[in-house]
Scaffold this motif. Sequence first.
Motif, PDB file in Angstrom:
ATOM      1  N   VAL A 132       0.842  -1.195   0.000  1.00 22.82           N
ATOM      2  CA  VAL A 132       0.000   0.000   0.000  1.00 22.82           C
ATOM      3  C   VAL A 132       0.879   1.246   0.000  1.00 22.82           C
ATOM      4  N   ALA A 133       1.929   1.229   0.821  1.00 22.44           N
ATOM      5  CA  ALA A 133       2.828   2.389   0.883  1.00 22.44           C
ATOM      6  C   ALA A 133       3.494   2.627  -0.469  1.00 22.44           C
ATOM      7  N   ALA A 134       3.887   1.537  -1.130  1.00 19.80           N
ATOM      8  CA  ALA A 134       4.549   1.689  -2.438  1.00 19.80           C
ATOM      9  C   ALA A 134       3.604   2.308  -3.461  1.00 19.80           C
ATOM     10  N   ARG A 135       2.350   1.849  -3.468  1.00 14.15           N
ATOM     11  CA  ARG A 135       1.388   2.412  -4.424  1.00 14.15           C
ATOM     12  C   ARG A 135       1.103   3.888  -4.126  1.00 14.15           C
ATOM     13  N   LEU A 136       0.946   4.199  -2.841  1.00 15.85           N
ATOM     14  CA  LEU A 136       0.694   5.594  -2.482  1.00 15.85           C
ATOM     15  C   LEU A 136       1.900   6.464  -2.815  1.00 15.85           C
ATOM     16  N   GLU A 137       3.085   5.917  -2.608  1.00 16.14           N
ATOM     17  CA  GLU A 137       4.289   6.685  -2.900  1.00 16.14           C
ATOM     18  C   GLU A 137       4.407   6.974  -4.402  1.00 16.14           C
ATOM     19  N   ARG A 138       3.911   6.044  -5.242  1.00 13.34           N
ATOM     20  CA  ARG A 138       4.003   6.248  -6.683  1.00 13.34           C
ATOM     21  C   ARG A 138       3.123   7.402  -7.160  1.00 13.34           C
ATOM     22  N   ILE A 139       2.019   7.679  -6.454  1.00 12.12           N
ATOM     23  CA  ILE A 139       1.139   8.774  -6.889  1.00 12.12           C
ATOM     24  C   ILE A 139       1.486  10.091  -6.196  1.00 12.12           C
ATOM     25  N   ARG A 140       2.396  10.039  -5.226  1.00 13.79           N
ATOM     26  CA  ARG A 140       2.774  11.271  -4.527  1.00 13.79           C
ATOM     27  C   ARG A 140       3.570  12.157  -5.472  1.00 13.79           C
ATOM     28  N   GLN A 141       3.297  13.445  -5.402  1.00 11.92           N
ATOM     29  CA  GLN A 141       3.950  14.401  -6.305  1.00 11.92           C
ATOM     30  C   GLN A 141       4.466  15.603  -5.512  1.00 11.92           C
ATOM     31  N   GLY A 142       5.602  16.119  -5.963  1.00 10.69           N
ATOM     32  CA  GLY A 142       6.126  17.398  -5.482  1.00 10.69           C
ATOM     33  C   GLY A 142       6.111  17.550  -3.977  1.00 10.69           C
ATOM     34  N   PRO A 143       5.426  18.627  -3.488  1.00  7.52           N
ATOM     35  CA  PRO A 143       5.465  18.933  -2.056  1.00  7.52           C
ATOM     36  C   PRO A 143       4.519  18.073  -1.208  1.00  7.52           C
ATOM     37  N   GLN A 144       3.811  17.166  -1.838  1.00 11.76           N
ATOM     38  CA  GLN A 144       2.903  16.323  -1.060  1.00 11.76           C
ATOM     39  C   GLN A 144       3.698  15.455  -0.077  1.00 11.76           C
ATOM     40  N   VAL A 145       3.071  15.200   1.098  1.00 10.41           N
ATOM     41  CA  VAL A 145       3.726  14.425   2.165  1.00 10.41           C
ATOM     42  C   VAL A 145       2.867  13.201   2.453  1.00 10.41           C
ATOM     43  N   LEU A 146       3.516  12.042   2.487  1.00 10.40           N
ATOM     44  CA  LEU A 146       2.845  10.785   2.787  1.00 10.40           C
ATOM     45  C   LEU A 146       3.530  10.158   3.996  1.00 10.40           C
ATOM     46  N   ALA A 147       2.728   9.619   4.932  1.00 11.25           N
ATOM     47  CA  ALA A 147       3.304   9.007   6.139  1.00 11.25           C
ATOM     48  C   ALA A 147       2.413   7.866   6.608  1.00 11.25           C
ATOM     49  N   ARG A 148       3.063   6.937   7.275  1.00 12.46           N
ATOM     50  CA  ARG A 148       2.307   5.893   7.992  1.00 12.46           C
ATOM     51  C   ARG A 148       2.370   6.245   9.472  1.00 12.46           C
ATOM     52  N   VAL A 149       1.202   6.461  10.093  1.00 17.38           N
ATOM     53  CA  VAL A 149       1.167   6.985  11.462  1.00 17.38           C
ATOM     54  C   VAL A 149       0.695   5.970  12.476  1.00 17.38           C
ATOM     55  N   ALA A 150       0.177   4.820  12.017  1.00 15.07           N
ATOM     56  CA  ALA A 150      -0.268   3.781  12.947  1.00 15.07           C
ATOM     57  C   ALA A 150      -0.284   2.467  12.179  1.00 15.07           C
TER      58      ALA A 150
END
Length: 909
Positions: free
Chosen positions: A539-557
């Motif tokens: 899931v993290a890999a797929r979300l990371e692939r759509i992340r762009q530029g200044p967007q921030v992605l994190a796993r918090v729990a």
Amino acid sequence: MAIKRSLTLSPFVFALCYAIFGAGYILFSDRILTSLAGDYAHYQQLQTAKGWVFILFTAVGLWLLMRRAWARLSQAAEAAIKAEDRLRLALTAAGGLVWQARVSPEIGTEWQVTGGLARQLNLPEGRWFGFDEMAAHLHPADLAEFRRHFERIVPGHPEIVESLLRFDMPDGTRRWIKLVPDCRNEAGTSEEPLLGVAFDLTRQQEASQDLAEVIFGAGLGTWRLNVATRKNQINDRYAEMLGYSREELEPVTEESFLTLVHPEDAVKLYENRVARSKAGDYVFSDEIRMRHKDGHWVWVLSRCRPVDFASDGTPSVLSGVHIDISDRKALAEKLRLESDFLKRLVETSVSGIVAFNDKGRIYFVNKEATAILGLTSEQLIGLPLVNDYWTLTELDGTPMVPEDFPGFRVIATQTTVRDRRVSIRRHDGKTLSISITAAPMRMSDGGLQVVATLTDITAQLANEALLHNAAAEAMHAALHDPVSGLPNRELFEDSLAAAIVKAQRDRGYLLHVFLDIDNFKQVNDRFGHHAGDLLIRKVAARLERIRQGPQVLARVAGDEFTFLHPYAPGEDTREVLTRLASVFELPFDLGGYVVHISVSMGVSVYPEDATSSEELWLSADLAMYEAKARGRNQTVRFTAPLREREAEEARIAQILQRALKARAFEIFLMPLVDLRQGGRVVGAEALLRSTEPDLQGIGPAVFLPVAERTGLMRALDLMVVDMVGAATARLRAAGYALRISVNLSPDSLHETGFGLELLSHLDQAQLGARDVRFELTEGALVDLSSPAREVIDLLHDRGFELSADDFGTGYSSLSYLHKLRLSELKIDRSFVQRLETAEEPSDEIVRAILAMGQALGLCVVAEGIETEAQHDWLRRHGCPLGQGYLFGKGVDLDTFLQQHLTPKVLQGS
């Protein structure tokens, strides 16, 4: 004494000598003068001369006698002074003093003291002082005793006995002082004071008190036997441990003692003591049983030794103690039972257990060890660790020298080797990967033995190899999630705070999305935590692939991600949300398991919904939970009503607390039927309903989650037990014997002390194992912390049966089912609902559960039966029991009696 006698006789000797000398002098001198005097004038002159001669002789004689008397008086005085000095020195050395007491007409009893102890007690030396000055140094509790003793000083007739008093020292401590008088009839007057000495007995008194406290604290019964008189003195504890008072047992004779001893022990006691006496061993120690006053036997350790001997060397006085060792005996029996249990446990262990001596020769193996090593126990016993039956290598195939074998390493270092993973190639050609944990065990004789556990990890290592690369990449920084490699909560909060500052400066907006994977726990429970981690990474890999530029992605729990998208005013953010949702459209391959998952997303916007990072978090979190509540797989934007709903849950929590105090609840019963006997009712399940007016229209599906979040489930569970007790009592009165299933919340199971409180409520409700069966969710069975395991063990000890509720929705290994000794599996309604359906049918799963239940000897219950087709399918495939709306909904007890029970007494399942 000789000096005193000579001084006493001197006056008499002096008078006698003077009389003899005077009489002889007069008689003989008169005759001599008569013969010598020629005339009367001459005779008078001679008489005058005779007088002077007499005076001379008497003066000389008196001088001689007085000289001798004076010498004797001086010698006596010197001896008295020396004796007094010695006495004072002895008293001082012994911590004592000399005291005098007399009765004074003016002030009553007066005292005078001398000696080192007087100075230690801060008493005035060398002068007389009154009672008040003496009392100032006495312990207040001893004043009355002191006054009573010394007011009996009657001049000429003192009646003073020895007394033991406490004196207060200047440093705040207390001393025990013994006053010993010299009671002579003429003492007690001012001319002849009463004399006495005093000794410091503090150490002896404290030692005596310490001994008494030790005897009392240790619960020792003491006895002292005079062999000649057969008189036996006992203390109170001797009698108390047998339920008697000392007066009830005394006098204790050998005959009365033997009547209290168990007959078998009396014979052994006699034989042992005869044998010891013949050997000259008079120190006895025997464990015997003595009859308690109420009839039961008390185990007593009886010890004695001689403290005095007769002239022939045999004991004349025996002293001993009795110690109640009933608890120790009970513990020993318990340990024996536990030892038997451990032996059975070793034989049924899922790990191989091997024990060998310091020479490396095996002397014990369990059944699992024979399976792992591929040899019988007869072949293994006596076999050295280095042999022709197997070869040990490292996991990568590198040969191992014997010194590197875990067993030999433990022998050499005498330290524990944990989880040493090696490969073993057996004589039959099979190669296994095993984990070895070996520990030294020092025997009572000083010898060294080693106990090792062998676990077959061949399959485990295969799974670990699949996860190794991903795990290695995940462990790269403290501010990143170790599983997914994404920023963790701490880093995301820093990024969010910086983004808010930038948005404030640039007057921009922030889109904060809270993503929660739906039913992630089911993935963990069904496929294991490794599969769950793999899913997180994918899931993290797929979300990371759509992340762009200044967007921030994190796993918090565990199953929660956050996504931050800065944007300018007027930008349409729906495309961002669409891309996030598209991540979950395709299935995920979890190492052979293909799963379809969805996600619930909560959205909050800065500055419209919140102006701080905390508020932005809370707003997105509330929106995400709303998406969950709406059925999952949705995206919800935060609105003001969500805060209102949070307030509503707080209101429900308050109502629940009030309802609990008023016990505004009742139970409904849902019938449990025998599918093989035409739906005969064989039991029921208790369902909780509220009668609180403020909770009307709010069902358990709403208020129970609130109760879980607010810590009220323990009280609710115990209340349900009380209500089931009342319902069972009514069923018994109506002639029915029906077992009722009661659900226990996982929250209650994990609370310390819940098990004992539950048993207390069961006892008060008069509920036994034939009345109640407890249902535990599958998740509760997996998460068995110490409190939860304690509850289950307590219920097992009382004979209660346990059922696995919603079976198949969680993760229950066969090991858990075996260890927890479950008696029943309840197939979750979600599987029953999908029987013979075209889409995702559950037929094979249900058949597997039925087969597993039959193989393990567990009763299987199908939940949620609503159609005749489901009923027929389950009956054809051997499902014995079921429940569901097809047979009846949950109803109150009166309705349950009318609808489901006949006058015939039913037996519970």
